[in-house]
Motif scaffolding. Structure first.
Motif, PDB file in Angstrom:
ATOM      1  N   ALA A  24     -46.428 -37.059  43.721  1.00 46.04           N
ATOM      2  CA  ALA A  24     -47.498 -38.012  42.787  1.00 46.04           C
ATOM      3  C   ALA A  24     -47.683 -37.312  41.258  1.00 46.04           C
ATOM      4  CB  ALA A  24     -48.465 -38.397  43.678  1.00 46.04           C
ATOM      5  N   ALA A  25     -48.153 -36.102  41.497  1.00 45.93           N
ATOM      6  CA  ALA A  25     -48.451 -35.419  40.164  1.00 45.93           C
ATOM      7  C   ALA A  25     -47.478 -35.304  39.379  1.00 45.93           C
ATOM      8  CB  ALA A  25     -48.834 -34.168  40.730  1.00 45.93           C
ATOM      9  N   ARG A  26     -46.159 -35.141  39.962  1.00 44.01           N
ATOM     10  CA  ARG A  26     -44.835 -34.771  39.013  1.00 44.01           C
ATOM     11  C   ARG A  26     -44.578 -36.080  38.430  1.00 44.01           C
ATOM     12  NH1 ARG A  26     -40.262 -33.563  42.593  1.00 44.01           N
ATOM     13  NH2 ARG A  26     -41.539 -32.055  43.059  1.00 44.01           N
ATOM     14  N   LEU A  27     -45.086 -37.098  38.957  1.00 40.07           N
ATOM     15  CA  LEU A  27     -44.643 -38.583  38.427  1.00 40.07           C
ATOM     16  C   LEU A  27     -45.552 -38.949  37.238  1.00 40.07           C
ATOM     17  CD1 LEU A  27     -43.367 -41.557  38.347  1.00 40.07           C
ATOM     18  CD2 LEU A  27     -45.003 -42.102  39.888  1.00 40.07           C
ATOM     19  N   VAL A  28     -46.645 -38.520  37.388  1.00 40.16           N
ATOM     20  CA  VAL A  28     -47.480 -38.550  36.328  1.00 40.16           C
ATOM     21  C   VAL A  28     -47.274 -37.738  34.973  1.00 40.16           C
ATOM     22  CG1 VAL A  28     -50.039 -38.279  35.644  1.00 40.16           C
ATOM     23  CG2 VAL A  28     -49.823 -39.080  37.863  1.00 40.16           C
ATOM     24  N   ASN A  29     -46.896 -36.379  35.409  1.00 40.63           N
ATOM     25  CA  ASN A  29     -46.288 -35.658  34.368  1.00 40.63           C
ATOM     26  C   ASN A  29     -45.367 -36.038  33.555  1.00 40.63           C
ATOM     27  OD1 ASN A  29     -48.500 -34.023  34.861  1.00 40.63           O
ATOM     28  ND2 ASN A  29     -47.171 -32.750  36.337  1.00 40.63           N
ATOM     29  N   GLU A  30     -44.238 -36.849  34.207  1.00 41.57           N
ATOM     30  CA  GLU A  30     -43.184 -37.477  33.720  1.00 41.57           C
ATOM     31  C   GLU A  30     -43.747 -38.533  32.673  1.00 41.57           C
ATOM     32  OE1 GLU A  30     -39.393 -38.198  35.675  1.00 41.57           O
ATOM     33  OE2 GLU A  30     -40.151 -36.775  37.234  1.00 41.57           O
ATOM     34  N   VAL A  31     -44.591 -39.446  33.081  1.00 35.68           N
ATOM     35  CA  VAL A  31     -44.924 -40.399  32.433  1.00 35.68           C
ATOM     36  C   VAL A  31     -45.602 -39.653  31.020  1.00 35.68           C
ATOM     37  CG1 VAL A  31     -46.774 -42.420  32.146  1.00 35.68           C
ATOM     38  CG2 VAL A  31     -45.433 -42.043  34.240  1.00 35.68           C
ATOM     39  N   LYS A  32     -46.309 -38.919  31.332  1.00 36.84           N
ATOM     40  CA  LYS A  32     -47.037 -38.226  30.069  1.00 36.84           C
ATOM     41  C   LYS A  32     -45.901 -37.785  29.183  1.00 36.84           C
ATOM     42  CE  LYS A  32     -50.740 -35.088  28.814  1.00 36.84           C
ATOM     43  NZ  LYS A  32     -50.538 -33.965  28.592  1.00 36.84           N
ATOM     44  N   ILE A  62     -43.166 -38.892  28.217  1.00 40.99           N
ATOM     45  CA  ILE A  62     -42.685 -40.437  27.580  1.00 40.99           C
ATOM     46  C   ILE A  62     -43.327 -40.209  26.273  1.00 40.99           C
ATOM     47  CG2 ILE A  62     -42.517 -42.703  27.123  1.00 40.99           C
ATOM     48  CD1 ILE A  62     -42.291 -42.548  30.264  1.00 40.99           C
ATOM     49  N   GLY A  63     -44.507 -39.866  26.078  1.00 44.06           N
ATOM     50  CA  GLY A  63     -45.336 -39.593  24.620  1.00 44.06           C
ATOM     51  C   GLY A  63     -46.272 -40.733  24.512  1.00 44.06           C
ATOM     52  N   VAL A  64     -46.795 -41.209  25.779  1.00 44.38           N
ATOM     53  CA  VAL A  64     -47.954 -42.070  25.739  1.00 44.38           C
ATOM     54  C   VAL A  64     -49.181 -41.134  26.140  1.00 44.38           C
ATOM     55  CG1 VAL A  64     -47.114 -44.413  25.826  1.00 44.38           C
ATOM     56  CG2 VAL A  64     -47.329 -42.968  27.769  1.00 44.38           C
ATOM     57  N   ARG A  65     -50.347 -41.713  25.621  1.00 49.71           N
ATOM     58  CA  ARG A  65     -51.647 -41.249  26.417  1.00 49.71           C
ATOM     59  C   ARG A  65     -51.787 -41.710  27.652  1.00 49.71           C
ATOM     60  NH1 ARG A  65     -57.423 -42.238  24.950  1.00 49.71           N
ATOM     61  NH2 ARG A  65     -58.282 -40.688  26.090  1.00 49.71           N
ATOM     62  N   VAL A  66     -51.832 -40.615  28.656  1.00 52.16           N
ATOM     63  CA  VAL A  66     -52.264 -40.934  30.024  1.00 52.16           C
ATOM     64  C   VAL A  66     -53.583 -40.527  30.333  1.00 52.16           C
ATOM     65  CG1 VAL A  66     -51.237 -40.387  32.256  1.00 52.16           C
ATOM     66  CG2 VAL A  66     -49.643 -40.902  30.476  1.00 52.16           C
ATOM     67  N   THR A  67     -54.191 -41.282  31.122  1.00 56.13           N
ATOM     68  CA  THR A  67     -55.303 -40.894  31.914  1.00 56.13           C
ATOM     69  C   THR A  67     -55.211 -41.200  33.504  1.00 56.13           C
ATOM     70  OG1 THR A  67     -56.276 -43.132  31.507  1.00 56.13           O
ATOM     71  CG2 THR A  67     -56.872 -41.345  29.955  1.00 56.13           C
ATOM     72  N   VAL A  68     -55.693 -40.460  34.128  1.00 59.06           N
ATOM     73  CA  VAL A  68     -55.427 -40.438  35.781  1.00 59.06           C
ATOM     74  C   VAL A  68     -56.729 -40.812  36.451  1.00 59.06           C
ATOM     75  CG1 VAL A  68     -54.532 -39.413  37.683  1.00 59.06           C
ATOM     76  CG2 VAL A  68     -53.600 -38.964  35.411  1.00 59.06           C
ATOM     77  N   SER A  69     -56.851 -41.823  37.195  1.00 56.24           N
ATOM     78  CA  SER A  69     -58.105 -41.921  37.983  1.00 56.24           C
ATOM     79  C   SER A  69     -57.533 -41.912  39.601  1.00 56.24           C
ATOM     80  CB  SER A  69     -58.731 -43.464  37.621  1.00 56.24           C
ATOM     81  OG  SER A  69     -59.862 -43.606  38.794  1.00 56.24           O
ATOM     82  N   ALA A  70     -57.933 -40.805  40.289  1.00 53.33           N
ATOM     83  CA  ALA A  70     -57.797 -40.712  41.709  1.00 53.33           C
ATOM     84  C   ALA A  70     -58.734 -40.724  42.652  1.00 53.33           C
ATOM     85  CB  ALA A  70     -56.875 -39.067  41.567  1.00 53.33           C
ATOM     86  N   ASN A  71     -58.314 -41.460  43.529  1.00 57.13           N
ATOM     87  CA  ASN A  71     -59.804 -41.976  44.404  1.00 57.13           C
ATOM     88  C   ASN A  71     -59.168 -41.764  45.973  1.00 57.13           C
ATOM     89  OD1 ASN A  71     -61.716 -42.260  42.497  1.00 57.13           O
ATOM     90  ND2 ASN A  71     -60.312 -43.905  41.733  1.00 57.13           N
ATOM     91  N   GLU A 107     -52.040 -29.830  39.796  1.00 57.16           N
ATOM     92  CA  GLU A 107     -50.638 -30.012  39.475  1.00 57.16           C
ATOM     93  C   GLU A 107     -50.479 -30.918  38.309  1.00 57.16           C
ATOM     94  OE1 GLU A 107     -47.842 -29.045  40.803  1.00 57.16           O
ATOM     95  OE2 GLU A 107     -49.066 -27.699  42.060  1.00 57.16           O
ATOM     96  N   ILE A 108     -51.354 -31.931  38.035  1.00 60.27           N
ATOM     97  CA  ILE A 108     -51.487 -32.969  36.921  1.00 60.27           C
ATOM     98  C   ILE A 108     -51.658 -32.398  35.606  1.00 60.27           C
ATOM     99  CG2 ILE A 108     -52.285 -35.077  36.169  1.00 60.27           C
ATOM    100  CD1 ILE A 108     -52.312 -36.043  39.002  1.00 60.27           C
ATOM    101  N   LYS A 109     -50.842 -32.522  34.654  1.00 64.98           N
ATOM    102  CA  LYS A 109     -51.092 -31.747  33.242  1.00 64.98           C
ATOM    103  C   LYS A 109     -51.982 -32.715  32.255  1.00 64.98           C
ATOM    104  CE  LYS A 109     -48.798 -28.453  34.818  1.00 64.98           C
ATOM    105  NZ  LYS A 109     -49.300 -27.704  35.789  1.00 64.98           N
ATOM    106  N   THR A 110     -52.756 -33.542  32.936  1.00 64.07           N
ATOM    107  CA  THR A 110     -53.677 -34.102  31.906  1.00 64.07           C
ATOM    108  C   THR A 110     -54.917 -34.343  32.936  1.00 64.07           C
ATOM    109  OG1 THR A 110     -53.956 -36.151  30.830  1.00 64.07           O
ATOM    110  CG2 THR A 110     -53.007 -36.533  32.863  1.00 64.07           C
ATOM    111  N   LYS A 111     -55.900 -34.947  32.194  1.00 63.73           N
ATOM    112  CA  LYS A 111     -57.444 -34.929  33.052  1.00 63.73           C
ATOM    113  C   LYS A 111     -57.295 -36.044  33.836  1.00 63.73           C
ATOM    114  CE  LYS A 111     -62.180 -35.270  31.869  1.00 63.73           C
ATOM    115  NZ  LYS A 111     -63.022 -36.180  31.319  1.00 63.73           N
ATOM    116  N   VAL A 112     -57.946 -35.442  35.205  1.00 58.61           N
ATOM    117  CA  VAL A 112     -57.593 -36.364  36.408  1.00 58.61           C
ATOM    118  C   VAL A 112     -59.372 -36.791  36.541  1.00 58.61           C
ATOM    119  CG1 VAL A 112     -57.324 -36.758  38.701  1.00 58.61           C
ATOM    120  CG2 VAL A 112     -55.837 -35.347  37.186  1.00 58.61           C
TER     121      VAL A 112
END
Ligand code: SF4
Length: 472
Positions: free
Chosen positions: A347-355, A357-366, A397-402
């Protein structure tokens, strides 16, 4: 400054306090709150005023809760019950008649100690019949015969009330700049959902899937924007991409955007039903953010009933970027049944791949919270310590703020969601013993009363209280 506030002379009126147990900003972003305010005030003999958690005085006339004949609570989220208990205790409202409505009433048993009446279902179906009966002083037995009404003292069987066809949406809604959406008109396009995600309560408690007619939607927007001059139109549906006449809707909506110059926002789009027309329209109108919910790894996502692969999420994100979306919010869940470290890493790898792409990504994990009336209603809520470990893994694992809405709050949510009357009384005991409600005080109360929280949070076997509520 609010628009479409309803003011009446209070004297001689049956006064209803419509209470949303959260801030004004949150309350006013809720369509149900706005619609109820409008519906209840349609009757001349009723004056319905709003309360939110920011103030103990009504918005309309600055009255106190004690001045009202009926307290109507919007019970949207399980943890709202904590604030409701606090309010009842602080304001000494035990002698006031209380009516609860909202999605969480599909398990009415935790609120039984606090409510006189519970309305299970959608307001358009039989709320008017209930209000009419209350106004003429009907006996409890009569109230219990109205579809959707649970009279706590009688403990009657209850069947959810809903209209088979959605009525036209009123074109005027109370609104202001200070809501979570800003000054917006909330347009509910459909109710219910065509998908079958195993964890989702919305799918069962708003069934069956019903759409509003295209012509009605367009007429509502036209009147709302001409007379209300809202700055934003928020499209509300479980999955907008599945609206059957979406193409025509987008075409006509574009004309209205050009004519009135409002922003279009669509908070809920499903990855596999993402529509390029709709995305372009959103961007052209000035919105730059969308939210997608891949939930978990591809394996678990498909098992949950969201049958789309990681590549679909990446393709959807690329499409969003291409049409001009700048920010994508991604929603993840953890603590799912059968979840492994590999699922979290994927799941983390997928988030990193989306990131990438060159868009700003924010993640909410619950955390996954098993909900009543869902195929996963018997699953366990994973222990807090283990949830912390899994959340830390995701964060690493996720390279952006969660961000998360809070693990301790999720535990309380799980407790109330699958709770019963004992849980309701335990919460009251916690408040009375410690003067506040949080996980620590609830645990303290459970210990004092000899209640095992694991009986509610663990795997559930045998009869489940909410099965007495029939949804269809
Ligand atoms: S698409 Fe959304 S609303 Fe529909 S069942 Fe799945 S999670 Fe629920």
């Amino acid at each position: 400054m609010e628009k479409f506030v309803i003011k009446k002379r209070a004297s001689g009126k049956f006064r209803i306090a419509l209470i949303y147990p959260n801030t004004y900003r949150v309350a006013m972003a809720n369509l149900g709150f706005r619609l109820l305010y409008f519906l209840l005030n349609q009757r001349r003999e009723i004056f319905c005023e709003r309360f939110t958690s920011d103030s103990n005085l009504s918005i309309e006339s600055g009255s106190r809760l004690k001045d009202f004949d009926l307290l109507a609570f919007c019970y949207q989220y399980e943890n709202d019950l904590l604030r409701i208990i606090e309010l009842i205790e602080k304001e000494k409202l035990w002698d006031k008649p209380k009516l609860f409505g909202g999605p969480c009433t599909t398990n009415p048993f935790p609120i039984r100690p606090f409510a006189d009446l519970v309305y299970v279902g959608e307001a358009e179906a039989s709320l008017e019949e209930l209000v009419e009966a209350i106004l003429r002083g009907a006996e409890r037995e009569e109230l219990a015969r109205i579809r959707g009404v649970y009279v706590t003292e009688i403990d009657n069987e209850v069947r959810r009330a809903y209209p088979s066809v959605l009525p036209k949406l009123p074109p005027f809604q109370v609104s202001s700049e200070d809501t979570a959406f800003g000054d917006a008109f909330l347009l509910e396009m459909s109710r219910g959902c065509v998908w079958n995600c195993k964890f989702c309560m919305g799918r069962s408690i708003f069934a069956p899937y019903r759409e509003r007619k295209l012509d009605d939607l367009l007429e509502t927007i036209e009147i709302a924007m001409r007379k209300g001059k809202y700055k934003k139109l928020v499209l509300i549906a479980a999955s907008i991409g599945n609206y059957s006449r979406l193409e025509e809707f987008c075409r006509e909506l574009r004309k209205l955007v050009t004519k009135f110059g409002f922003v279009v926002s669509a908070p809920s789009v499903r990855v596999d039903a993402l529509n390029e027309d709709l995305l372009r329209l959103i961007v052209e109108s000035g919105e730059r953010t969308i939210a997608l919910a891949p939930e978990s790894s591809e394996r678990l996502r498909c098992w949950l009933g969201k049958v789309f692969d990681d590549q679909s999420v990446i393709d959807a994100s690329k499409l969003a970027k291409r049409v001009g979306i700048k920010q994508i919010k991604l929603y993840l869940m953890f603590g799912l049944p059968g979840e492994t470290e590999k699922d979290l890493i994927e799941a983390a790898r997928l988030v990193n791949e989306v990131k990438r792409i060159g868009v700003r990504v924010t993640v909410s994990a619950n955390p996954f919270v098993p909900k009543p009336h869902t195929p996963l209603e018997r699953e366990q809520f994973v222990e807090l310590k283990e949830l912390k470990r899994r959340f830390a893994l995701l964060r690493r694992e996720i390279k952006t703020k969660v961000i998360t809405e809070g693990l301790r709050d999720a535990l309380l949510q799980a407790l109330i969601a699958r709770g019963d009357e004992i849980v309701g009384r335990m919460l009251l005991h916690a408040y009375r013993s410690y003067g506040r409600l949080d996980l620590r005080t609830v645990k303290g109360a459970a210990k004092q009363l000899g209640i095992e929280l694991s009986d509610y949070l663990g795997e559930r076997k045998g009869k489940l209280p909410w099965h007495r509520v029939k949804l269809l």
